[in-house]
Motif scaffolding. Structure first.
Motif, PDB file in Angstrom:
ATOM      1  N   HIS A  74     -11.406  -4.754 -28.336  1.00 28.43           N
ATOM      2  CA  HIS A  74     -10.199  -3.924 -28.296  1.00 28.43           C
ATOM      3  C   HIS A  74      -9.111  -4.673 -27.522  1.00 28.43           C
ATOM      4  CE1 HIS A  74     -12.227  -0.359 -29.936  1.00 28.43           C
ATOM      5  NE2 HIS A  74     -13.250  -0.711 -29.181  1.00 28.43           N
ATOM      6  N   PRO A  75      -8.334  -5.513 -28.207  1.00 29.55           N
ATOM      7  CA  PRO A  75      -7.293  -6.307 -27.544  1.00 29.55           C
ATOM      8  C   PRO A  75      -6.357  -5.432 -26.713  1.00 29.55           C
ATOM      9  CG  PRO A  75      -7.560  -6.982 -29.841  1.00 29.55           C
ATOM     10  CD  PRO A  75      -8.383  -5.744 -29.665  1.00 29.55           C
ATOM     11  N   VAL A  76      -6.072  -5.855 -25.510  1.00 26.26           N
ATOM     12  CA  VAL A  76      -5.327  -5.017 -24.563  1.00 26.26           C
ATOM     13  C   VAL A  76      -3.906  -4.717 -25.019  1.00 26.26           C
ATOM     14  CG1 VAL A  76      -6.685  -5.695 -22.554  1.00 26.26           C
ATOM     15  CG2 VAL A  76      -4.701  -7.059 -23.215  1.00 26.26           C
ATOM     16  N   GLU A  77      -3.349  -5.544 -25.890  1.00 29.01           N
ATOM     17  CA  GLU A  77      -1.972  -5.310 -26.328  1.00 29.01           C
ATOM     18  C   GLU A  77      -1.863  -4.181 -27.344  1.00 29.01           C
ATOM     19  OE1 GLU A  77      -3.665  -8.665 -28.915  1.00 29.01           O
ATOM     20  OE2 GLU A  77      -3.676  -8.082 -26.782  1.00 29.01           O
ATOM     21  N   THR A  78      -2.991  -3.580 -27.742  1.00 32.37           N
ATOM     22  CA  THR A  78      -2.957  -2.564 -28.802  1.00 32.37           C
ATOM     23  C   THR A  78      -2.994  -1.123 -28.274  1.00 32.37           C
ATOM     24  OG1 THR A  78      -5.375  -2.682 -29.071  1.00 32.37           O
ATOM     25  CG2 THR A  78      -4.034  -4.144 -30.445  1.00 32.37           C
ATOM     26  N   TYR A  79      -2.957  -0.929 -26.969  1.00 33.79           N
ATOM     27  CA  TYR A  79      -2.958   0.426 -26.405  1.00 33.79           C
ATOM     28  C   TYR A  79      -2.254   0.410 -25.057  1.00 33.79           C
ATOM     29  CZ  TYR A  79      -7.163  -1.865 -24.603  1.00 33.79           C
ATOM     30  OH  TYR A  79      -8.039  -2.792 -24.076  1.00 33.79           O
ATOM     31  N   GLN A  80      -1.775   1.594 -24.662  1.00 31.57           N
ATOM     32  CA  GLN A  80      -1.045   1.715 -23.396  1.00 31.57           C
ATOM     33  C   GLN A  80      -1.829   2.477 -22.320  1.00 31.57           C
ATOM     34  OE1 GLN A  80       0.794   3.211 -26.376  1.00 31.57           O
ATOM     35  NE2 GLN A  80       0.977   1.041 -26.859  1.00 31.57           N
ATOM     36  N   MET A  81      -2.785   3.300 -22.736  1.00 29.18           N
ATOM     37  CA  MET A  81      -3.567   4.106 -21.794  1.00 29.18           C
ATOM     38  C   MET A  81      -5.043   3.747 -21.909  1.00 29.18           C
ATOM     39  SD  MET A  81      -4.124   8.275 -21.635  1.00 29.18           S
ATOM     40  CE  MET A  81      -2.525   8.666 -20.910  1.00 29.18           C
ATOM     41  N   VAL A  82      -5.711   3.695 -20.756  1.00 29.63           N
ATOM     42  CA  VAL A  82      -7.153   3.468 -20.725  1.00 29.63           C
ATOM     43  C   VAL A  82      -7.787   4.619 -19.950  1.00 29.63           C
ATOM     44  CG1 VAL A  82      -9.027   1.924 -20.051  1.00 29.63           C
ATOM     45  CG2 VAL A  82      -6.808   0.971 -20.735  1.00 29.63           C
ATOM     46  N   LYS A  83      -8.726   5.300 -20.591  1.00 22.51           N
ATOM     47  CA  LYS A  83      -9.444   6.399 -19.939  1.00 22.51           C
ATOM     48  C   LYS A  83     -10.871   5.922 -19.654  1.00 22.51           C
ATOM     49  CE  LYS A  83      -8.622   9.529 -23.128  1.00 22.51           C
ATOM     50  NZ  LYS A  83      -8.558  10.866 -23.765  1.00 22.51           N
ATOM     51  N   ILE A  84     -11.242   5.942 -18.375  1.00 16.34           N
ATOM     52  CA  ILE A  84     -12.512   5.376 -17.934  1.00 16.34           C
ATOM     53  C   ILE A  84     -13.431   6.469 -17.416  1.00 16.34           C
ATOM     54  CG2 ILE A  84     -13.613   3.776 -16.331  1.00 16.34           C
ATOM     55  CD1 ILE A  84     -10.989   2.194 -16.288  1.00 16.34           C
ATOM     56  N   PHE A  85     -14.592   6.553 -18.030  1.00 14.40           N
ATOM     57  CA  PHE A  85     -15.633   7.468 -17.595  1.00 14.40           C
ATOM     58  C   PHE A  85     -16.904   6.655 -17.321  1.00 14.40           C
ATOM     59  CE2 PHE A  85     -12.758   9.688 -20.389  1.00 14.40           C
ATOM     60  CZ  PHE A  85     -12.501  10.874 -19.718  1.00 14.40           C
ATOM     61  N   VAL A 104     -11.925  -4.557 -13.482  1.00 10.52           N
ATOM     62  CA  VAL A 104     -11.348  -3.586 -14.410  1.00 10.52           C
ATOM     63  C   VAL A 104      -9.847  -3.473 -14.187  1.00 10.52           C
ATOM     64  CG1 VAL A 104     -11.274  -1.138 -15.022  1.00 10.52           C
ATOM     65  CG2 VAL A 104     -13.484  -2.271 -14.713  1.00 10.52           C
ATOM     66  N   ALA A 105      -9.448  -3.414 -12.922  1.00 10.68           N
ATOM     67  CA  ALA A 105      -8.025  -3.331 -12.597  1.00 10.68           C
ATOM     68  C   ALA A 105      -7.268  -4.546 -13.129  1.00 10.68           C
ATOM     69  CB  ALA A 105      -7.845  -3.212 -11.084  1.00 10.68           C
ATOM     70  N   ALA A 106      -7.827  -5.720 -12.947  1.00  8.35           N
ATOM     71  CA  ALA A 106      -7.169  -6.936 -13.421  1.00  8.35           C
ATOM     72  C   ALA A 106      -7.074  -6.962 -14.940  1.00  8.35           C
ATOM     73  CB  ALA A 106      -7.928  -8.167 -12.917  1.00  8.35           C
ATOM     74  N   ALA A 107      -8.132  -6.488 -15.602  1.00  8.50           N
ATOM     75  CA  ALA A 107      -8.164  -6.510 -17.069  1.00  8.50           C
ATOM     76  C   ALA A 107      -7.114  -5.596 -17.687  1.00  8.50           C
ATOM     77  CB  ALA A 107      -9.555  -6.114 -17.556  1.00  8.50           C
ATOM     78  N   PHE A 108      -6.837  -4.466 -17.010  1.00  6.94           N
ATOM     79  CA  PHE A 108      -5.943  -3.474 -17.593  1.00  6.94           C
ATOM     80  C   PHE A 108      -4.639  -3.320 -16.814  1.00  6.94           C
ATOM     81  CE2 PHE A 108     -10.244  -1.861 -18.922  1.00  6.94           C
ATOM     82  CZ  PHE A 108     -10.133  -2.275 -20.243  1.00  6.94           C
ATOM     83  N   LYS A 109      -4.236  -4.367 -16.141  1.00 14.40           N
ATOM     84  CA  LYS A 109      -2.967  -4.364 -15.400  1.00 14.40           C
ATOM     85  C   LYS A 109      -1.822  -4.030 -16.357  1.00 14.40           C
ATOM     86  CE  LYS A 109      -0.018  -7.332 -12.503  1.00 14.40           C
ATOM     87  NZ  LYS A 109      -0.102  -6.544 -11.259  1.00 14.40           N
ATOM     88  N   GLY A 110      -0.957  -3.119 -15.935  1.00 15.07           N
ATOM     89  CA  GLY A 110       0.176  -2.718 -16.761  1.00 15.07           C
ATOM     90  C   GLY A 110      -0.082  -1.520 -17.641  1.00 15.07           C
ATOM     91  N   LYS A 111      -1.331  -1.063 -17.686  1.00 18.33           N
ATOM     92  CA  LYS A 111      -1.664   0.144 -18.442  1.00 18.33           C
ATOM     93  C   LYS A 111      -1.604   1.353 -17.510  1.00 18.33           C
ATOM     94  CE  LYS A 111      -2.834  -2.641 -21.783  1.00 18.33           C
ATOM     95  NZ  LYS A 111      -1.889  -2.881 -22.907  1.00 18.33           N
ATOM     96  N   VAL A 112      -1.522   2.536 -18.083  1.00 20.38           N
ATOM     97  CA  VAL A 112      -1.741   3.735 -17.297  1.00 20.38           C
ATOM     98  C   VAL A 112      -3.227   4.052 -17.435  1.00 20.38           C
ATOM     99  CG1 VAL A 112      -1.066   5.253 -19.222  1.00 20.38           C
ATOM    100  CG2 VAL A 112      -1.100   6.136 -16.890  1.00 20.38           C
ATOM    101  N   ILE A 113      -3.892   4.234 -16.309  1.00 20.98           N
ATOM    102  CA  ILE A 113      -5.342   4.408 -16.298  1.00 20.98           C
ATOM    103  C   ILE A 113      -5.698   5.801 -15.797  1.00 20.98           C
ATOM    104  CG2 ILE A 113      -7.517   3.624 -15.260  1.00 20.98           C
ATOM    105  CD1 ILE A 113      -6.458   0.809 -15.310  1.00 20.98           C
ATOM    106  N   VAL A 114      -6.604   6.427 -16.523  1.00 23.48           N
ATOM    107  CA  VAL A 114      -7.198   7.696 -16.101  1.00 23.48           C
ATOM    108  C   VAL A 114      -8.655   7.392 -15.796  1.00 23.48           C
ATOM    109  CG1 VAL A 114      -7.737  10.077 -16.726  1.00 23.48           C
ATOM    110  CG2 VAL A 114      -5.646   8.992 -17.606  1.00 23.48           C
ATOM    111  N   ALA A 115      -9.075   7.556 -14.556  1.00 24.93           N
ATOM    112  CA  ALA A 115     -10.431   7.209 -14.150  1.00 24.93           C
ATOM    113  C   ALA A 115     -11.102   8.408 -13.505  1.00 24.93           C
ATOM    114  CB  ALA A 115     -10.419   6.032 -13.181  1.00 24.93           C
TER     115      ALA A 115
END
Length: 328
Positions: A74-85, A104-115
């Motif tokens: 899932h290439p990071v440029e294809t979504y803006q939000m990451v929901k982590i469970f 995980v933080a480094a991988a999804f830098k610039g996204k809005v994250i719900v954890a």
């Protein structure tokens, strides 16, 4: 470097989520981890999904391999939000090694994250570190900490859910999150064990009203019957019925707040359901409302003409705790 390990998350899928006025492309990940430290909630089957005994280093490697699988597929440029469970709490250092949380933080830098995490793991230094790592200025609130409060009633939380936490702990976690530039998302459970249909409706309406000052996002989760849970044991004995979809609509129509809702298992005997004839259209309306915020969708769905509405009204009026559920 992307790992060639076959270790995959428990689940990972693409979707869309509403955040304020925006609709974002999202990626949902459920990581298999060291397991929930509490491990006692009556309705949760994910608590059984855990790696066996091992060293922190071996656990870190297993979770890291799952992260690398996600990044490869899932290439990071294809979504803006990451929901982590996870199996329990993303910010529990015994469940998810801190080094992996940093990755995980480094991988999804610039996204809005719900954890998702339990309230007791909302530590100021831990949250501040994570926010600093993911924030590139794109979003005012880059992290939403999702807490399964389930209900604002400590009595229901204890007796019906066995949650092991209190509303006071949730409020404390909310204060810590906001001091460290994070938002709060509350998960509320619609119709846990031992409540009548009307009690479940009343509990949800009250909980939404009481939690609103302490949260930025609210998600109502109609209870579904997961395998290897106490809820399943009662359901198999005919002593539990998931909520009617009419009840979900009643709550959404009553409260002023925009409440997210995804009726998992909707229309099936293990999930929130009506009679089967009206379920599909109502579920579609609920899902569209969660995404668009258009309350007319909910009002129209509640006005649906179906014979089972009379059954639901009878249940709400007559069901008692000593003779419930009246219907299956």
């Amino acid at each position: 470097m992307i790992s060639k390990s076959d270790e995959k998350p428990l689940a990972c899928w693409r979707g869309k989520d509403r955040l304020g006025p925006e609709i974002l492309d999202s990626l949902t990940i459920i990581f298999k981890t060291g397991g929930c430290s509490w491990n006692k909630c009556r309705m949760c089957s994910y608590r059984h999904e855990r790696f066996g005994d091992g060293t922190p280093a071996s656990l870190a490697a297993l979770v890291r391999d799952q992260l690398n699988w996600v990044l490869a597929h899932h290439p990071v440029e294809t979504y803006q939000m990451v929901k982590i469970f996870t199996s329990g709490s993303f910010f529990d250092p015994n469940e998810v090694p801190p080094a992996v949380v940093d990755e995980v933080a480094a991988a999804f830098k610039g996204k809005v994250i719900v954890a998702e995490t339990r309230a007791e793991y909302v530590d100021g230094d831990r949250i501040n570190r994570f926010v600093a790592a993911i924030d590139d200025g794109t979003y005012t609130i880059p992290l939403y900490i999702a807490i399964g409060l389930e209900t604002t009633s400590d009595q229901i939380s204890d007796k019906s859910i066995n949650k092991g936490s209190t509303f006071a702990q949730f409020k404390e976690a909310s204060a810590i999150a906001r001091k460290n530039r994070a938002g709060i998302k509350a998960y509320l459970l619609m119709k846990p064990l031992f409540l009548t249909e009307q009690e479940a409706i009343d509990d949800m309406i009250r909980s939404i009203e009481e939690v609103s000052p302490y949260t930025d996002l609210i998600s109502m989760n109609p209870c579904n019957v997961q395998s290897r849970t106490e809820v399943e044991q009662y359901w198999k004995q005919g002593a539990y019925r998931p909520p009617y979809l009419w009840s979900v609509l009643k709550v959404l129509n009553t409260v002023d707040q925009h409440v997210l809702c995804d009726p998992v298992g909707g229309g099936r005997s293990r999930g929130p359901h009506n009679c089967g004839a009206c379920d599909h259209d109502i579920i579609t309306a609920i899902n569209e409302y969660a995404l668009t915020g258009d309350r007319e969708l909910i009002r129209a769905a509640a006005a649906t003409d179906c014979a089972c509405k009379e059954e639901w009204e009878f249940v709400c009026s007559h069901e008692q705790s000593h003779c419930m559920p009246l219907t299956r």
